[in-house]
Design a protein around this motif. Structure first.
Motif, PDB file in Angstrom:
ATOM      1  N   ASP A  46       0.823  -1.210   0.000  1.00 37.29           N
ATOM      2  CA  ASP A  46       0.000   0.000   0.000  1.00 37.29           C
ATOM      3  C   ASP A  46       0.855   1.257   0.000  1.00 37.29           C
ATOM      4  N   THR A  47       1.990   1.170   0.684  1.00 35.75           N
ATOM      5  CA  THR A  47       2.861   2.319   0.861  1.00 35.75           C
ATOM      6  C   THR A  47       4.303   1.855   0.812  1.00 35.75           C
ATOM      7  N   PHE A  48       5.173   2.687   0.273  1.00 37.81           N
ATOM      8  CA  PHE A  48       6.604   2.402   0.240  1.00 37.81           C
ATOM      9  C   PHE A  48       7.326   3.538   0.924  1.00 37.81           C
ATOM     10  N   VAL A  49       8.267   3.203   1.804  1.00 39.08           N
ATOM     11  CA  VAL A  49       9.096   4.204   2.465  1.00 39.08           C
ATOM     12  C   VAL A  49      10.543   3.775   2.317  1.00 39.08           C
ATOM     13  N   SER A  50      11.356   4.669   1.795  1.00 42.51           N
ATOM     14  CA  SER A  50      12.782   4.398   1.691  1.00 42.51           C
ATOM     15  C   SER A  50      13.441   4.650   3.046  1.00 42.51           C
ATOM     16  N   LYS A  51      14.346   3.765   3.413  1.00 43.27           N
ATOM     17  CA  LYS A  51      15.059   3.929   4.685  1.00 43.27           C
ATOM     18  C   LYS A  51      15.943   5.172   4.664  1.00 43.27           C
ATOM     19  N   GLY A  52      16.214   5.703   3.475  1.00 39.57           N
ATOM     20  CA  GLY A  52      17.004   6.923   3.358  1.00 39.57           C
ATOM     21  C   GLY A  52      16.182   8.185   3.564  1.00 39.57           C
ATOM     22  N   ASN A  53      14.874   8.059   3.604  1.00 38.68           N
ATOM     23  CA  ASN A  53      13.997   9.217   3.824  1.00 38.68           C
ATOM     24  C   ASN A  53      14.079   9.661   5.276  1.00 38.68           C
ATOM     25  N   PRO A  54      13.731  10.909   5.540  1.00 40.27           N
ATOM     26  CA  PRO A  54      13.659  11.363   6.927  1.00 40.27           C
ATOM     27  C   PRO A  54      12.634  10.531   7.708  1.00 40.27           C
ATOM     28  N   PRO A  55      12.826  10.374   9.016  1.00 36.82           N
ATOM     29  CA  PRO A  55      11.899   9.579   9.835  1.00 36.82           C
ATOM     30  C   PRO A  55      10.444  10.021   9.721  1.00 36.82           C
ATOM     31  N   GLU A  56      10.219  11.279   9.414  1.00 34.12           N
ATOM     32  CA  GLU A  56       8.859  11.798   9.289  1.00 34.12           C
ATOM     33  C   GLU A  56       8.069  11.086   8.186  1.00 34.12           C
ATOM     34  N   LEU A  58       8.228   7.858   7.435  1.00 30.57           N
ATOM     35  CA  LEU A  58       7.709   6.622   8.025  1.00 30.57           C
ATOM     36  C   LEU A  58       6.589   6.935   9.009  1.00 30.57           C
ATOM     37  N   LEU A  59       6.775   7.949   9.826  1.00 34.32           N
ATOM     38  CA  LEU A  59       5.732   8.320  10.787  1.00 34.32           C
ATOM     39  C   LEU A  59       4.445   8.723  10.070  1.00 34.32           C
ATOM     40  N   ALA A  60       4.562   9.436   8.953  1.00 35.02           N
ATOM     41  CA  ALA A  60       3.373   9.831   8.196  1.00 35.02           C
ATOM     42  C   ALA A  60       2.679   8.605   7.603  1.00 35.02           C
ATOM     43  N   ALA A  61       3.464   7.636   7.113  1.00 35.75           N
ATOM     44  CA  ALA A  61       2.870   6.415   6.562  1.00 35.75           C
ATOM     45  C   ALA A  61       2.117   5.649   7.640  1.00 35.75           C
ATOM     46  N   ILE A  62       2.700   5.541   8.812  1.00 37.46           N
ATOM     47  CA  ILE A  62       2.050   4.841   9.927  1.00 37.46           C
ATOM     48  C   ILE A  62       0.794   5.595  10.359  1.00 37.46           C
ATOM     49  N   ALA A  63       0.875   6.918  10.407  1.00 39.26           N
ATOM     50  CA  ALA A  63      -0.258   7.735  10.859  1.00 39.26           C
ATOM     51  C   ALA A  63      -1.484   7.554   9.973  1.00 39.26           C
ATOM     52  N   ARG A  64      -1.291   7.195   8.709  1.00 35.41           N
ATOM     53  CA  ARG A  64      -2.443   6.968   7.814  1.00 35.41           C
ATOM     54  C   ARG A  64      -3.333   5.828   8.322  1.00 35.41           C
ATOM     55  N   TYR A  66      -3.871   5.294  11.521  1.00 38.92           N
ATOM     56  CA  TYR A  66      -4.442   5.763  12.783  1.00 38.92           C
ATOM     57  C   TYR A  66      -5.092   7.122  12.553  1.00 38.92           C
ATOM     58  N   PRO A  67      -6.111   7.196  11.731  1.00 37.19           N
ATOM     59  CA  PRO A  67      -6.661   8.505  11.361  1.00 37.19           C
ATOM     60  C   PRO A  67      -7.180   9.336  12.529  1.00 37.19           C
ATOM     61  N   ASP A  68      -7.627   8.683  13.578  1.00 39.91           N
ATOM     62  CA  ASP A  68      -8.155   9.426  14.719  1.00 39.91           C
ATOM     63  C   ASP A  68      -7.179   9.463  15.881  1.00 39.91           C
ATOM     64  N   GLY A  69      -5.930   9.073  15.635  1.00 39.43           N
ATOM     65  CA  GLY A  69      -4.952   9.026  16.699  1.00 39.43           C
ATOM     66  C   GLY A  69      -5.124   7.829  17.608  1.00 39.43           C
ATOM     67  N   GLU A  70      -6.041   6.940  17.256  1.00 38.83           N
ATOM     68  CA  GLU A  70      -6.329   5.751  18.058  1.00 38.83           C
ATOM     69  C   GLU A  70      -5.176   4.762  17.941  1.00 38.83           C
ATOM     70  N   THR A  71      -4.772   4.177  19.066  1.00 36.96           N
ATOM     71  CA  THR A  71      -3.662   3.220  19.026  1.00 36.96           C
ATOM     72  C   THR A  71      -3.996   1.911  19.716  1.00 36.96           C
ATOM     73  N   ALA A  72      -5.238   1.709  20.106  1.00 35.37           N
ATOM     74  CA  ALA A  72      -5.610   0.511  20.857  1.00 35.37           C
ATOM     75  C   ALA A  72      -5.598  -0.758  19.988  1.00 35.37           C
ATOM     76  N   PRO A  74      -4.031  -2.683  16.784  1.00 37.63           N
ATOM     77  CA  PRO A  74      -2.941  -2.611  15.808  1.00 37.63           C
ATOM     78  C   PRO A  74      -3.481  -2.543  14.388  1.00 37.63           C
ATOM     79  N   PRO A  75      -2.991  -1.594  13.579  1.00 35.38           N
ATOM     80  CA  PRO A  75      -3.499  -1.450  12.230  1.00 35.38           C
ATOM     81  C   PRO A  75      -2.849  -2.403  11.234  1.00 35.38           C
ATOM     82  N   LEU A  76      -1.752  -3.010  11.634  1.00 33.97           N
ATOM     83  CA  LEU A  76      -1.002  -3.845  10.714  1.00 33.97           C
ATOM     84  C   LEU A  76      -1.051  -5.288  11.146  1.00 33.97           C
ATOM     85  N   CYS A  77      -0.727  -6.172  10.256  1.00 34.81           N
ATOM     86  CA  CYS A  77      -0.807  -7.606  10.493  1.00 34.81           C
ATOM     87  C   CYS A  77       0.597  -8.204  10.531  1.00 34.81           C
TER      88      CYS A  77
END
Length: 80
Positions: A46-56, A58-64, A66-72, A74-77
Motif C-alpha cells: 500500500d505504501t513504500f518508504v525508503s530507509k534513506g527518507n527522513p523519519p517523518e 515513516l511516521l506519516a505512513a504509519i499515521a495513515r 491511525y486517522p483518529d490518533g487511536e492506538t488501541a 494494531p493497524p497492521l498484520c
C-alpha cells in the motif's frame, strides 16, 4: 511493515500471504533501495518508504492507519 530486503525471504512472495491472512490491513514496505518502490507497489504494497527518507516519512505512513490518533487496535498484520 515489511522489509523489502528481508534476509532469507523474498518480500514479494510474502505479500500474498499478508493479503490472505490480513485482508483489511495495510502493508508498508521499507527498503534501503529507493528503486525498489515500483516493484513493491506492483507486488501489492500500500505504501513504500525508503530507509534513506527522513523519519517523518515513516511516521506519516504509519499515521495513515491511525486517522483518529487511536492506538488501541494494531493497524497492521504480522504473519509468522
Amino acid at each position: 511493515m515489511l522489509d523489502w530486503n528481508l534476509a532469507g525471504a523474498a518480500a514479494a512472495g510474502l505479500l500474498p500471504a499478508l493479503r490472505r491472512d490480513c485482508p483489511d490491513r495495510g502493508v508498508i514496505v521499507l527498503s534501503g533501495r529507493p528503486e525498489a518502490r515500483e516493484a513493491a507497489l506492483a507486488a501489492g504494497a500500500d505504501t513504500f518508504v525508503s530507509k534513506g527518507n527522513p523519519p517523518e516519512h515513516l511516521l506519516a505512513a504509519i499515521a495513515r492507519y491511525y486517522p483518529d490518533g487511536e492506538t488501541a487496535t494494531p493497524p497492521l498484520c504480522c504473519i509468522g
